[in-house]
Design a protein around this motif. Structure first.
Motif, PDB file in Angstrom:
ATOM      1  N   ILE A 290      10.498   0.977  -1.931  1.00 21.67           N
ATOM      2  CA  ILE A 290      12.161   0.734  -2.133  1.00 21.67           C
ATOM      3  C   ILE A 290      12.867   0.891  -0.959  1.00 21.67           C
ATOM      4  CG2 ILE A 290      13.992   1.844  -3.002  1.00 21.67           C
ATOM      5  CD1 ILE A 290      12.223   2.908  -5.514  1.00 21.67           C
ATOM      6  N   ASN A 291      12.437   1.596   0.114  1.00 16.34           N
ATOM      7  CA  ASN A 291      13.163   1.694   1.413  1.00 16.34           C
ATOM      8  C   ASN A 291      12.834   0.385   2.087  1.00 16.34           C
ATOM      9  OD1 ASN A 291      13.947   4.300   1.042  1.00 16.34           O
ATOM     10  ND2 ASN A 291      12.236   5.204   2.067  1.00 16.34           N
ATOM     11  N   TRP A 292      11.743  -0.193   1.990  1.00 15.89           N
ATOM     12  CA  TRP A 292      11.316  -1.534   2.625  1.00 15.89           C
ATOM     13  C   TRP A 292      12.298  -2.595   1.962  1.00 15.89           C
ATOM     14  CZ3 TRP A 292       9.494  -6.148   0.744  1.00 15.89           C
ATOM     15  CH2 TRP A 292       9.528  -7.019   1.757  1.00 15.89           C
TER      16      TRP A 292
ATOM     17  N   GLU B  38       0.750  -1.278  -0.112  1.00 10.85           N
ATOM     18  CA  GLU B  38      -0.010  -0.117  -0.069  1.00 10.85           C
ATOM     19  C   GLU B  38       0.793   1.332   0.139  1.00 10.85           C
ATOM     20  OE1 GLU B  38      -2.671  -0.248   3.280  1.00 10.85           O
ATOM     21  OE2 GLU B  38      -3.715  -2.143   2.528  1.00 10.85           O
ATOM     22  N   ARG B  39       2.038   1.106   0.306  1.00 12.84           N
ATOM     23  CA  ARG B  39       3.005   2.231   0.299  1.00 12.84           C
ATOM     24  C   ARG B  39       3.416   2.944  -1.079  1.00 12.84           C
ATOM     25  NH1 ARG B  39       7.829   0.382   4.452  1.00 12.84           N
ATOM     26  NH2 ARG B  39       6.610  -0.160   6.269  1.00 12.84           N
ATOM     27  N   ASP B  40       3.961   4.183  -1.155  1.00  9.56           N
ATOM     28  CA  ASP B  40       4.362   4.704  -2.545  1.00  9.56           C
ATOM     29  C   ASP B  40       5.451   4.044  -3.043  1.00  9.56           C
ATOM     30  OD1 ASP B  40       5.909   5.708  -0.816  1.00  9.56           O
ATOM     31  OD2 ASP B  40       5.806   7.745  -1.558  1.00  9.56           O
ATOM     32  N   SER B  41       6.038   4.235  -4.190  1.00 13.49           N
ATOM     33  CA  SER B  41       7.234   3.792  -4.762  1.00 13.49           C
ATOM     34  C   SER B  41       8.384   3.972  -3.753  1.00 13.49           C
ATOM     35  CB  SER B  41       7.751   4.217  -5.989  1.00 13.49           C
ATOM     36  OG  SER B  41       6.449   4.024  -7.193  1.00 13.49           O
TER      37      SER B  41
END
Length: 69
Positions: A16-18, A9-12
């Motif tokens: 990427i950070n995850w 559900e996060r943005d790009s």
């Protein structure tokens, strides 16, 4: 599974950070495992080498007839 749903559900940038944090975590774990495994292997090899040297010395002593005592 809820963690994965949250990530999707996060943005790009969040995805990427995850992903980068997971790769870093996996890399750290692999490095730790490799280091510990190699340490134990080197320790075992040194012990085996010492045993082989002792057996070789006893064998040479026996074959040449030199008395130790």
């Amino acid at each position: 599974m809820s963690d994965l749903d949250e990530v999707l559900e996060r943005d790009s940038d969040g995805k990427i950070n995850w992903l980068v944090s997971k790769v870093n975590d996996i890399d750290t774990r692999v490095h730790t495992i490799e280091t510990n495994h190699l340490f134990h292997m080197e320790k075992d090899m040194a012990m085996l080498r010492k045993g082989v040297y002792i057996l070789a010395a006893i064998g040479i002593t026996y074959l040449t007839g030199v008395q130790l005592l």
